[in-house]
Design a protein around this motif. Structure first.
Motif, PDB file in Angstrom:
ATOM      1  N   TYR A 322     -45.267 -20.945  62.898  1.00 46.47           N
ATOM      2  CA  TYR A 322     -43.933 -21.152  63.595  1.00 46.47           C
ATOM      3  C   TYR A 322     -44.707 -21.821  64.956  1.00 46.47           C
ATOM      4  O   TYR A 322     -44.968 -20.972  65.695  1.00 46.47           O
ATOM      5  CB  TYR A 322     -43.180 -19.983  63.809  1.00 46.47           C
ATOM      6  N   HIS A 324     -44.362 -23.805  68.596  1.00 50.34           N
ATOM      7  CA  HIS A 324     -43.570 -24.072  69.790  1.00 50.34           C
ATOM      8  C   HIS A 324     -44.278 -24.464  70.885  1.00 50.34           C
ATOM      9  O   HIS A 324     -45.523 -24.483  70.962  1.00 50.34           O
ATOM     10  CB  HIS A 324     -42.922 -22.792  70.389  1.00 50.34           C
ATOM     11  N   THR A 326     -44.622 -25.188  74.853  1.00 49.53           N
ATOM     12  CA  THR A 326     -44.267 -24.204  75.863  1.00 49.53           C
ATOM     13  C   THR A 326     -44.948 -24.640  77.324  1.00 49.53           C
ATOM     14  O   THR A 326     -45.877 -25.361  77.386  1.00 49.53           O
ATOM     15  CB  THR A 326     -44.877 -22.917  75.729  1.00 49.53           C
ATOM     16  N   VAL A 337     -37.813 -19.780  74.473  1.00 51.34           N
ATOM     17  CA  VAL A 337     -38.826 -19.703  73.222  1.00 51.34           C
ATOM     18  C   VAL A 337     -38.977 -18.076  72.821  1.00 51.34           C
ATOM     19  O   VAL A 337     -38.858 -17.993  71.626  1.00 51.34           O
ATOM     20  CB  VAL A 337     -40.058 -20.300  73.749  1.00 51.34           C
ATOM     21  N   ASP A 340     -36.124 -17.455  70.298  1.00 50.04           N
ATOM     22  CA  ASP A 340     -36.692 -17.933  69.122  1.00 50.04           C
ATOM     23  C   ASP A 340     -37.490 -16.834  68.308  1.00 50.04           C
ATOM     24  O   ASP A 340     -37.666 -16.435  67.131  1.00 50.04           O
ATOM     25  CB  ASP A 340     -37.237 -19.284  68.771  1.00 50.04           C
TER      26      ASP A 340
END
Length: 356
Positions: A322, A324, A326, A337, A340
């Protein structure tokens, strides 16, 4: 008679047993997150940001504790820049021989060289740092910081040095987020994020610290691996022959495929997107990835870097990464974030229990 005497003992055993079972259930309801990643990735900044958003924040006594770290960064980093200036002029005269401090710059450099690293930043220190920061030669050395182990956030503290030098100075949230203090050992903190209890561990990222990670692995719900996007042209703090991005990718491959993490959610934070966005306009991604033949724009390069990490997953059918993008210093971004992350962690726990 003996039976009567043993009843209190049995009752006590049952009571202790109930407490232990209650403790185990409570522990099961706490989601354990392990922050991993190479040194300088921004793990500790994320950790501090979480504390400001979901924890108790930083009390005055906590803030005072950061003053020494900030003072040290101002003095040590300026000393480092001066040392690089002198060495590069001598060793690479064709490239850096044109650099020259003014007379006031030379005097300021001597002053900063003379003082101790652990000295408080007072008005005299601030004045000399300010003089040096205005010098074109110092600025040019700073522009080449990627290969010189000079911290990005030092620019912020040089700009703020007059405020830092005041007697009433108390570090702000931003000061605390940006100060570079290398994590040693394991730091842990408990947070409640939108009704879910998290126990988060932050560990040192330098190679010498990695052996200390092992005892944190048991029963972890998720691993958050933090990688700096902007380190693609930088060298490691402890090995100036090794590219920092390549080290991060190699470390991710090792962590992602460990047997301890077969059922553990693997969350990848590609951090420092703000610094990367500025750097990619000047420094091509090919300095790190020779096979990259795309455009040197933000979206294409982030997508390529993400693929480099995701391709290290040896079990893509069973394990999902997963990812992200950032910015640890952006409170709104971190809040979103981690919303999530909460969903990922809860779903992982339900999957482990066979409920989904």
């Amino acid at each position: 008679m003996g039976c009567c005497e043993s009843n209190p003992d049995k009752s006590k055993d049952r009571s202790v047993g109930k407490e232990l079972n209650h403790g185990r259930k409570q522990d099961l309801n706490i989601k354990k997150l392990l922050f991993l990643g190479s040194g300088g990735s921004g793990k500790s900044t994320l950790f501090k940001q979480l504390r400001t958003i979901h924890g108790e924040g930083f009390l005055d006594k906590d803030r005072v504790g950061f003053k020494d770290h900030i003072y040290s960064q101002v003095i040590e980093q300026m000393k480092n820049i001066i040392e690089c200036y002198e060495e590069l002029r001598e060793e690479l005269p064709d490239e850096y021989g044109h650099l020259q401090l003014t007379q006031s710059g030379e005097e300021a450099a001597k002053y900063i060289d003379y003082i101790r690293n652990d000295m408080d930043v007072d008005e005299n220190v601030a004045e000399n740092v300010e003089i040096l920061w205005k010098e074109a030669a110092i600025r040019e050395i700073f522009e080449n910081r990627a290969k010189l182990k000079i911290d990005d956030s030092s620019e912020y503290f040089f700009e703020e040095v007059r405020r830092i030098a005041t007697r009433s100075y108390i570090p702000t949230d931003r000061d605390i987020l940006l100060v570079r203090h290398r994590t040693t050992g394991v730091i842990e903190q408990k947070f409640e994020i939108r009704g879910t209890n998290f126990h988060i561990f932050d560990v040192g990222g330098q190679r010498s610290e990695r052996k200390k990670w092992i005892h944190c692995f048991e029963h972890v719900t998720a691993v958050i691996f933090v990688a700096s996007l902007s380190c693609y042209d930088e060298v490691m703090f402890e090995d100036d022959t090794q590219n920092a991005m390549i080290d991060s990718v190699d470390l991710f491959e090792e962590i992602c495929n460990l047997r301890w993490f077969i059922q553990t959610a693997m969350i990848l934070f590609l951090n420092k997107k703000d610094l990367f966005a500025a750097k990619i306009q000047k420094v091509p991604l090919g300095v790190c990835f020779e096979d990259y033949d795309g455009e040197d724009n933000y979206d294409d390069c982030v997508a390529y870097i993400r693929t480099q990490f995701e391709n290290k997953n040896k079990n893509p059918r069973e394990k999902q990464i997963y990812a992200h993008v950032t910015c640890a210093t952006d409170k709104t971004n971190v809040e979103k974030v981690f919303g999530d992350v909460q969903h990922i962690v809860i779903n992982t726990s339900l999957a482990r229990g066979g409920l989904i």
